[in-house]
Enzyme design. Structure first.
Site, PDB file in Angstrom:
ATOM      1  N   MET A  42     -20.761 -37.580  17.755  1.00 25.43           N
ATOM      2  CA  MET A  42     -21.006 -38.513  18.865  1.00 25.43           C
ATOM      3  C   MET A  42     -21.201 -37.715  20.140  1.00 25.43           C
ATOM      4  SD  MET A  42     -21.368 -41.465  20.105  1.00 25.43           S
ATOM      5  CE  MET A  42     -21.683 -41.708  21.856  1.00 25.43           C
TER       6      MET A  42
ATOM      7  N   ASN B 190     -20.798 -37.953  23.322  1.00 25.63           N
ATOM      8  CA  ASN B 190     -20.115 -38.187  24.599  1.00 25.63           C
ATOM      9  C   ASN B 190     -20.476 -37.059  25.572  1.00 25.63           C
ATOM     10  OD1 ASN B 190     -18.441 -40.157  23.129  1.00 25.63           O
ATOM     11  ND2 ASN B 190     -17.543 -38.318  22.243  1.00 25.63           N
TER      12      ASN B 190
ATOM     13  N   HIS C  57     -28.962 -31.993  17.723  1.00 23.27           N
ATOM     14  CA  HIS C  57     -29.157 -33.426  17.963  1.00 23.27           C
ATOM     15  C   HIS C  57     -28.254 -33.909  19.106  1.00 23.27           C
ATOM     16  CE1 HIS C  57     -29.825 -37.643  16.389  1.00 23.27           C
ATOM     17  NE2 HIS C  57     -28.719 -37.822  17.090  1.00 23.27           N
ATOM     18  N   GLU C  58     -26.976 -33.592  18.998  1.00 22.09           N
ATOM     19  CA  GLU C  58     -26.028 -34.123  19.989  1.00 22.09           C
ATOM     20  C   GLU C  58     -26.286 -33.521  21.367  1.00 22.09           C
ATOM     21  OE1 GLU C  58     -24.485 -36.648  19.091  1.00 22.09           O
ATOM     22  OE2 GLU C  58     -24.896 -36.368  16.956  1.00 22.09           O
TER      23      GLU C  58
END
Ligand SMILES: [Zn+2]
EC number: 3.4.11.14
Length: 1001
Positions: free
Chosen positions: A408, A410, A442-443
């Protein structure tokens, strides 16, 4: 302007400057009216003097004067914000707000659990009535976004988790703007109790008389007796409590073990898409951006992390510590993050000066090294690519032991499933390492695309995910050219998207969504894989330079703001002078994709006329219901130069003719070279026959060999060609050397394998498979050669694993021997071969082997290895043992995040298919409770049912889900039922011919 300000620590200095002015002019009579004030003032003054005397302040003050009229902490100021400076009373409230947010009494041990706190809460004083809204009405309310009459500008957020009682309490103080007169404030809250809500404005203090919750709408409505006038800048104080849940969403607990083996819990947040509201009351929509000052109160020996670097730490009574973090830039709530737990870390610095840390479980620091290397290189790569610096001063990556997604993004604190970030050089396979590089890429891409510029609403989710899924390949290609990652894009992303998107129950990339349960469901292959595939097509169409230029325009123009799909098209159009919006709109608005049929006619010695036509491709070969016309960018290559593009044009009508010059009658013509266009190609028989020799002698580049066979299999499934013809074609690939081409063949044969499992042709099919894969296995052998290339290592794992499934006695024998020496410790298996050997041992293994595998599972603490073992268990052919696998999956030994995959391993085994489905039917309530909906459950449902191949099963499944409502999985069920019917039709059509063919080879 903004970036410098943030890095320079303006936040504190700015505040100090404001305080200095305000306190000087403060109306003391008002002050005296508030008994608390003097105390706060005193505290703040001390804090203030400290700040003002700092060197930083003097330096930054000038900058602040310059910037304040146009920019505040990165957020463009609107005219209505400007009076903030002069509004003393309001500022005074803000000071109070800031101070009081820090005052949190020590948490008592043995805090009651959430349910209890709910009860305690309702017994509270009657002045603030708290009511759960009774949505007694049977029908669902229509989903509505939050009203826009009140918007937050800035949150002070304090969270204090109790890692033993699994509760948390919090306080938030929100600076809000009231735009229209109102007596109520509606915001999002779910599974938390707001103990008190007080609004202060214009020296007025209003307590909410009632707080009305709606579970359905996931909101809390604060109702005030007195009206709040328009154009009010106020400060809303709320304190609240919640459960540190075990659902992997909101603020949740994640189990880990200390060095001494003691079970402990970390507190972790996961807010995307709509779960910030489970942690604190907020305006939880991506377009309602605000700045955040986050403070955590944690046990003194725990690591506490959030989006920004730590600004200040203080020891508190009761073994606690207060950690205040720097102010974030203006951002969406779903990107806010906090982690409290025990971790080690490795640290590095990117060449552009960003501090990067990778947090790992205690004692496993070195497993963070690979991700650290990747992340420190990726940051400057993107900075250069987008021509915009990373907006935050630090980047943390952290491995979370219980985590439902892969990772994720964040902002500044990216959370990962352990297997998506940790690399243990001895035990991590090359394949895993590759996925880790892609995931990190990607993140980090999201830090710009998603975090800096955010979609306006979840309808545009694909912008975030499709784009990041495309760019991760760009960046891994840059860092690891040896991975040949773009070829793998086609099997990993592109063909998987086409497969799902050919179903009637697919959906357009851009899909209108409202309620959170609908939002969860679109985190699927269409948003990610199709999104990435059409962006790749666009990238190819406008070219790398203009694409980059357009990205920079887009990100610069919309930074700290929100966008719709059209905003991206506008930017790319400006950069490229091509009509991007017109070309792309059909790909975004329609579900599915076209099949382009092509035939050719030679004219004279050197001209070929191509006749092309398009129509919607349907998985069952039927005429599509909708009348869709795509604008298809077509490119063509020929045998004159197989790696060059001979011609490009747009197919924007149902059919057209194109003339190719310089092509003789014997030349082959390939449509869609590089397999970049998001469509299937159907050649005339003559054109296909001309291409086949170029496959055999590998004159055709790998991506074209791959695209060709994949299109052929799609034609077979749709009934446009016979399975037997394509299997004969596959034999032309026997000498194939490329890993990715083999992956495409393997994927297609796996689909066929499922069909065959419903017949008595399994042994014949195994023989066919052995004949096909043995030559390449012999070439590669078991031992890696010195300096072997990356793709050959991957190919070896793939081919040997297939041969185990195809029951090759030679391969199985070697694999079992190797398994034996691995188990008894004489010769540990290299990570790349473990999967193959585990499966070989388990496939026909007895209970003893099963126990040995379980013992192996219990001795490893590497999540990747646990995954490998637990998923291999599902390939046993002993029904009794398969039953044990399901029990094991649901036992405390397997984390909830992993159970689904272990059950899936049983479900995809023909011997376990019925058992897994029966298990689900009788335990669906327990599973629903365990996952609270969400995509893990959806994924499980997909694999449980889509491998059936009869009308009876299709009906049974439909019936079951009609009676058993599982919110958020409706589309998945329709897709899987459609797949069952496709399988049934395919089997019906080709069964007899297949039987004759397989028995003859
Ligand atoms: Zn993503």
């Amino acid at each position: 302007m903004y970036k410098n300000a943030l890095r320079g620590g303006v936040r504190t200095a700015k505040q100090a400057w404001k305080l200095k002015n305000e306190i000087g002019k403060l109306n003391l009579e008002v002050a005296k009216a508030n008994t608390e004030f003097e105390q706060h003032l005193c505290e703040e003054s001390a804090h203030l003097n400290e700040l003002i005397s700092s060197k930083q302040f003097v330096k930054v003050q000038k900058q602040f004067y310059r910037d304040y009229s146009s920019v505040s902490l990165g957020a463009p100021l609107k005219n209505s914000d400007a009076p903030l400076l002069g509004d003393l009373c309001n500022q005074y409230r803000a000071i109070l707000a800031y101070t009081s947010a820090d005052v949190v009494p020590g948490q008592k041990k043995g805090q009651p659990q959430h349910q209890q706190s709910r009860r305690t809460h309702t017994q509270q004083e009657t002045r603030v009535q708290q009511q759960e809204e009774v949505d007694g009405m049977a029908q669902k309310q229509e989903f509505k976004r939050l009203p826009t009459n009140v918007v937050p500008k800035h949150y002070e957020l304090l969270l204090q988790p109790d890692l033993e009682a699994f509760t948390f309490k919090g306080k938030t103080i929100v600076q809000i703007q009231v735009k229209e007169p109102t007596t109520q404030i509606v915001l999002n809250a779910l599974d938390i109790i707001i103990d008190e809500a007080v609004l202060e404005f214009e020296c007025t203090k209003l307590k909410a008389d009632r707080i009305v919750y709606s579970t359905e709408a996931e909101t809390a409505t604060l109702e005030f007796e007195q009206g709040i006038p328009a154009e009010t800048a106020g400060v809303l104080h709320m304190s609240f409590t919640g459960e540190l849940n075990d659902k992997m969403k909101g603020f949740y607990r994640s189990k880990y073990f200390s060095a001494s083996g003691e079970e402990r819990y970390a507190g972790v947040t996961q807010f995307e898409a709509t779960d910030a509201r489970r942690c604190f009351p907020c305006w939880d929509e991506p377009a309602i951006k605000a700045t955040f000052d986050i403070t955590l109160v944690v046990p003194k020996n725990r690591v506490a992390l959030s989006n920004m670097p730590v600004k200040k730490e203080d020891a508190l009574d009761g073994g606690l510590r207060r950690v205040r973090f720097d102010r974030t830039p203006i951002m969406s709530t779903y990107l806010v993050a906090c982690v409290v737990g025990e971790y080690d870390f490795v640290e590095g610095k990117s060449e552009d000066g960003i501090i990067v840390r990778v947090f790992t479980p205690v004692g496993k620091r070195e497993q963070g090294q690979f991700a650290l290397d990747v992340a420190t290189k990726v940051l400057p790569y993107y900075k250069d690519y987008f021509n915009i610096a990373y907006p935050l001063p630090k980047m943390d990556l952290i491995a979370i032991s219980d985590f439902s997604a892969g990772a994720m993004e964040n902002w500044g604190l990216v959370t990962y499933r352990e297997t998506f970030v940790l690399v243990d050089p001895k035990n991590t396979s090359l394949m895993r390492k590759q996925s880790i590089a892609l995931t990190v890429g990607h993140e980090i891409a999201h830090q710009w695309f998603g975090n800096l510029v955010t979609m306006e609403w979840w309808t545009h989710l694909w912008l975030n995910e499709g784009y990041a899924s495309f760019v991760e390949f760009l960046c891994v290609h840059h860092l690891f050219p040896e991975y040949d990652i773009w070829t793998q894009f086609v099997t990993d992303m592109y063909t998987r998207a086409l497969e799902l998107d050919s179903l009637k129950n697919s959906h357009p990339i851009e899909v209108s969504v409202g309620h959170p349960s609908e939002i969860d469901e679109i985190f699927d292959e269409i948003s990610y894989n199709k999104g990435a595939s059409v962006i790749r097509m666009l990238h190819d169409y406008i070219g790398e330079d203009d694409f980059r230029k357009g990205m920079n325009i887009y990100l610069t123009r919309h930074q700290y703001g929100n966008t719709c799909t059209e905003d991206l098209w506008t930017a790319l159009q400006e950069a490229s002078s091509k009509n991007v919006a017109e070309v792309m709109s059909s790909w975004i608005k329609y579900k599915g994709f076209p099949v382009v049929s092509v035939e050719s006619e030679q004219q004279g010695k050197s001209q070929r006329i191509l006749r092309l036509s398009q129509r919607k491709f349907t998985a069952d070969g039927s005429q599509a219901d909708e009348d869709c016309l795509w604008v298809v960018p077509i490119s063509v290559s020929t045998s004159r130069n197989p790696t060059a593009i001979a011609k490009t044009f747009l197919l924007d009508k149902p059919s057209m003719e194109v003339v190719l010059d310089g092509v003789s009658a014997s030349d082959w013509i390939k449509i869609n070279p590089g397999t970049v266009g998001y469509y299937r190609t159907r050649y005339s028989k003559e054109m296909l026959e001309q291409l086949m020799p170029a496959v055999k002698n590998m004159e055709l580049p790998p991506l074209d060999r791959l695209g060709l066979i994949d299109d052929m299999f799609a034609m077979v499934q749709a009934g446009h060609a016979s399975t037997v013809d394509v299997l004969a074609l596959v034999e032309g690939y026997r000498n194939e050397t490329n890993y990715t081409v083999w992956t495409a063949i393997t994927n297609s044969l796996t689909n066929l394998h499922i069909l065959i499992s419903h017949t008595d042709l399994m042994e014949d099919f195994h023989r066919f498979g052995r004949n096909l894969y043995e030559p390449v296995a012999q070439r590669l052998g078991w031992e890696p050669r010195e300096g072997e290339n990356h793709l050959d290592t991957l190919l070896r794992s793939l081919v040997l694993a297939r041969l185990v499934s195809f029951r090759s006695s030679e391969v199985i024998e070697v694999a079992r021997k190797r398994f034996r020496s691995h188990i008894n410790g004489t010769n540990p298996l290299p990570a790349d071969l473990r999967n193959t050997c585990y499966k070989a041992a388990l496939q026909d293994g007895d209970e003893q082997v099963f126990e040995e595998m379980l013992a192996l599972y219990r001795t490893t603490d590497l999540h990747e290895e646990q995954d490998r073992i637990s998923r291999a268990l599902g390939c046993s052919t002993d029904v009794k043992l398969l039953r044990r696998v399901i029990d094991f999956a649901m036992s405390g030994e397997v984390r909830a995040q992993d159970s689904v995959f272990v059950i899936v391993a049983v479900a995809i085994n023909p011997k376990g298919r019925d058992m897994a489905w029966e298990f689900f039917k009788s335990n669906n309530k327990q599973l629903l409770e365990r996952y609270q909906g969400g995509f893990l459950l959806t994924r499980l449902i997909k694999y449980l049912i889509e491998n059936y191949a009869s009308e009876e099963r299709a009906k049974e499944v439909e019936e079951f889900f009609k009676v058993t409502q599982i919110p958020g999985c409706e589309r998945t069920v329709s897709q899987a039922v459609e797949t069952i019917r496709l399988n049934a039709a395919w089997l019906e059509r080709d069964r007899a011919k297949l039987s004759t063919y397989l028995k003859s080879v």
